[in-house]
Scaffold this motif. Structure first.
Motif, PDB file in Angstrom:
ATOM      1  N   VAL A  44       0.704  -1.221   0.048  1.00 23.97           N
ATOM      2  CA  VAL A  44      -0.094   0.013  -0.130  1.00 23.97           C
ATOM      3  C   VAL A  44       0.928   1.334  -0.077  1.00 23.97           C
ATOM      4  O   VAL A  44       0.607   2.097  -0.627  1.00 23.97           O
ATOM      5  N   VAL A  45       1.898   1.199   0.437  1.00 21.41           N
ATOM      6  CA  VAL A  45       3.001   2.704   0.896  1.00 21.41           C
ATOM      7  C   VAL A  45       3.337   2.744  -0.703  1.00 21.41           C
ATOM      8  O   VAL A  45       3.347   3.935  -0.971  1.00 21.41           O
ATOM      9  N   ILE A  46       3.928   1.854  -1.123  1.00 23.60           N
ATOM     10  CA  ILE A  46       4.673   1.903  -2.477  1.00 23.60           C
ATOM     11  C   ILE A  46       3.269   2.508  -3.751  1.00 23.60           C
ATOM     12  O   ILE A  46       3.573   3.356  -4.245  1.00 23.60           O
ATOM     13  N   ARG A  47       2.025   1.757  -3.479  1.00 29.04           N
ATOM     14  CA  ARG A  47       1.088   2.059  -4.475  1.00 29.04           C
ATOM     15  C   ARG A  47       0.692   3.474  -3.974  1.00 29.04           C
ATOM     16  O   ARG A  47       0.412   4.213  -5.376  1.00 29.04           O
ATOM     17  N   THR A  48       0.627   3.890  -3.108  1.00 29.60           N
ATOM     18  CA  THR A  48       0.215   5.365  -2.625  1.00 29.60           C
ATOM     19  C   THR A  48       1.257   6.253  -3.234  1.00 29.60           C
ATOM     20  O   THR A  48       0.750   7.485  -3.668  1.00 29.60           O
ATOM     21  N   ALA A  49       2.417   6.091  -2.902  1.00 34.74           N
ATOM     22  CA  ALA A  49       3.506   6.795  -3.196  1.00 34.74           C
ATOM     23  C   ALA A  49       3.628   6.962  -4.947  1.00 34.74           C
ATOM     24  O   ALA A  49       3.811   7.951  -5.572  1.00 34.74           O
ATOM     25  N   MET A  50       3.218   6.017  -5.463  1.00 38.23           N
ATOM     26  CA  MET A  50       3.286   5.975  -7.015  1.00 38.23           C
ATOM     27  C   MET A  50       2.141   6.425  -7.845  1.00 38.23           C
ATOM     28  O   MET A  50       2.109   6.418  -8.979  1.00 38.23           O
ATOM     29  N   TYR A  51       0.781   6.531  -7.044  1.00 37.36           N
ATOM     30  CA  TYR A  51      -0.274   6.845  -7.724  1.00 37.36           C
ATOM     31  C   TYR A  51      -0.314   7.953  -8.560  1.00 37.36           C
ATOM     32  O   TYR A  51      -0.855   7.500  -9.603  1.00 37.36           O
ATOM     33  N   PRO A  52       0.073   8.966  -8.265  1.00 36.10           N
ATOM     34  CA  PRO A  52      -0.050  10.166  -9.193  1.00 36.10           C
ATOM     35  C   PRO A  52       0.685  10.009 -10.488  1.00 36.10           C
ATOM     36  O   PRO A  52      -0.031  10.102 -11.588  1.00 36.10           O
ATOM     37  N   THR A  53       1.873   9.549 -10.493  1.00 39.47           N
ATOM     38  CA  THR A  53       2.693   9.211 -11.743  1.00 39.47           C
ATOM     39  C   THR A  53       2.093   8.344 -12.511  1.00 39.47           C
ATOM     40  O   THR A  53       1.835   8.205 -13.749  1.00 39.47           O
ATOM     41  N   LEU A  54       1.619   6.937 -11.909  1.00 36.87           N
ATOM     42  CA  LEU A  54       0.855   6.004 -12.456  1.00 36.87           C
ATOM     43  C   LEU A  54      -0.284   6.177 -13.311  1.00 36.87           C
ATOM     44  O   LEU A  54      -0.676   5.588 -14.262  1.00 36.87           O
ATOM     45  N   LYS A  55      -0.939   6.760 -12.322  1.00 38.20           N
ATOM     46  CA  LYS A  55      -2.472   7.360 -12.938  1.00 38.20           C
ATOM     47  C   LYS A  55      -2.335   8.342 -14.567  1.00 38.20           C
ATOM     48  O   LYS A  55      -2.977   7.974 -15.103  1.00 38.20           O
ATOM     49  N   GLU A  56      -1.263   9.019 -14.311  1.00 40.97           N
ATOM     50  CA  GLU A  56      -0.946   9.818 -15.526  1.00 40.97           C
ATOM     51  C   GLU A  56      -0.703   8.900 -16.570  1.00 40.97           C
ATOM     52  O   GLU A  56      -1.218   9.371 -17.904  1.00 40.97           O
ATOM     53  N   VAL A  57       0.520   8.162 -16.411  1.00 43.23           N
ATOM     54  CA  VAL A  57       0.851   7.324 -17.379  1.00 43.23           C
ATOM     55  C   VAL A  57      -0.447   6.380 -17.873  1.00 43.23           C
ATOM     56  O   VAL A  57      -0.499   6.108 -19.149  1.00 43.23           O
ATOM     57  N   PHE A  58      -1.222   5.926 -17.001  1.00 45.66           N
ATOM     58  CA  PHE A  58      -2.386   5.108 -17.551  1.00 45.66           C
ATOM     59  C   PHE A  58      -3.524   5.767 -18.393  1.00 45.66           C
ATOM     60  O   PHE A  58      -3.823   5.272 -19.339  1.00 45.66           O
ATOM     61  N   LEU A  59      -3.622   6.923 -18.014  1.00 50.18           N
ATOM     62  CA  LEU A  59      -4.528   7.821 -18.779  1.00 50.18           C
ATOM     63  C   LEU A  59      -4.038   8.150 -20.089  1.00 50.18           C
ATOM     64  O   LEU A  59      -4.930   8.177 -21.033  1.00 50.18           O
ATOM     65  N   LEU A  60      -2.754   8.346 -20.203  1.00 42.09           N
ATOM     66  CA  LEU A  60      -2.103   8.524 -21.559  1.00 42.09           C
ATOM     67  C   LEU A  60      -2.262   7.427 -22.210  1.00 42.09           C
ATOM     68  O   LEU A  60      -2.750   7.494 -23.564  1.00 42.09           O
ATOM     69  N   GLY A  61      -2.338   6.227 -21.806  1.00 39.77           N
ATOM     70  CA  GLY A  61      -2.259   4.901 -22.586  1.00 39.77           C
ATOM     71  C   GLY A  61      -3.777   4.795 -22.978  1.00 39.77           C
ATOM     72  O   GLY A  61      -3.972   4.470 -24.014  1.00 39.77           O
ATOM     73  N   VAL A  62      -4.804   5.134 -22.127  1.00 36.14           N
ATOM     74  CA  VAL A  62      -6.295   5.148 -22.411  1.00 36.14           C
ATOM     75  C   VAL A  62      -6.346   5.898 -23.691  1.00 36.14           C
ATOM     76  O   VAL A  62      -7.179   5.743 -24.489  1.00 36.14           O
ATOM     77  N   LYS A  63      -5.862   7.292 -23.521  1.00 35.27           N
ATOM     78  CA  LYS A  63      -6.312   8.103 -24.294  1.00 35.27           C
ATOM     79  C   LYS A  63      -5.671   7.914 -25.940  1.00 35.27           C
ATOM     80  O   LYS A  63      -6.146   8.239 -26.939  1.00 35.27           O
ATOM     81  N   HIS A  64      -4.680   7.301 -25.947  1.00 35.00           N
ATOM     82  CA  HIS A  64      -3.944   6.859 -27.253  1.00 35.00           C
ATOM     83  C   HIS A  64      -4.444   5.621 -27.566  1.00 35.00           C
ATOM     84  O   HIS A  64      -3.480   4.838 -28.602  1.00 35.00           O
ATOM     85  N   GLY A  65      -5.166   4.846 -26.657  1.00 34.67           N
ATOM     86  CA  GLY A  65      -5.635   3.521 -27.387  1.00 34.67           C
ATOM     87  C   GLY A  65      -4.764   2.318 -27.106  1.00 34.67           C
ATOM     88  O   GLY A  65      -4.878   1.295 -27.624  1.00 34.67           O
ATOM     89  N   SER A  66      -3.890   2.409 -26.025  1.00 34.55           N
ATOM     90  CA  SER A  66      -2.917   1.606 -25.864  1.00 34.55           C
ATOM     91  C   SER A  66      -3.243   0.760 -24.450  1.00 34.55           C
ATOM     92  O   SER A  66      -2.266   0.309 -23.917  1.00 34.55           O
TER      93      SER A  66
END
Length: 113
Positions: free
Chosen positions: A90-112
């Protein structure tokens, strides 16, 4: 006239619709044999309590589909499920959340996704 065993068309002069015949919105489908001065024949949905002028037949309508979740909510659920699977701590997940969320949404936006 019968369409199939589930859908019957009733002559309005012989049988009027009631609440039991209506869908979840209280509507049935009426066939208009000539609406106002228009000679076209068409179907309209209306309350089972209101027999539109010019209606000659009626039939039951299906219930409205269940509401669906907005795309953003579905994407968020998919991201959170992926995040929990990839990062159990949970600690790692919470720390990385903002960056990973941004990368995830970029992938969704570009269809990957």
């Amino acid at each position: 006239m019968t369409i199939n065993t589930d859908q019957q068309i009733y002559l309005l002069a012989e049988k009027k619709p009631n609440r039991a015949h209506s869908n979840s919105c209280g509507q049935v489908l009426y066939f208009m044999g000539g609406w106002a001065n228009d000679h076209s024949k068409t179907w309209i949905s209306s309350s089972y309590k209101h027999n539109p002028e010019g209606a000659t037949h009626w039939m039951m309508l299906p219930d409205s589909p269940a509401p669906t979740k907005p795309l953003e909510e579905l994407q968020d659920e998919a991201f959170n499920a992926w995040l929990k699977e990839k990062y159990v701590d949970v600690v790692i997940r919470t720390a990385m959340y903002p960056t990973l969320k941004e990368v995830f949404l970029l992938g969704v936006k570009h269809g990957s996704n």
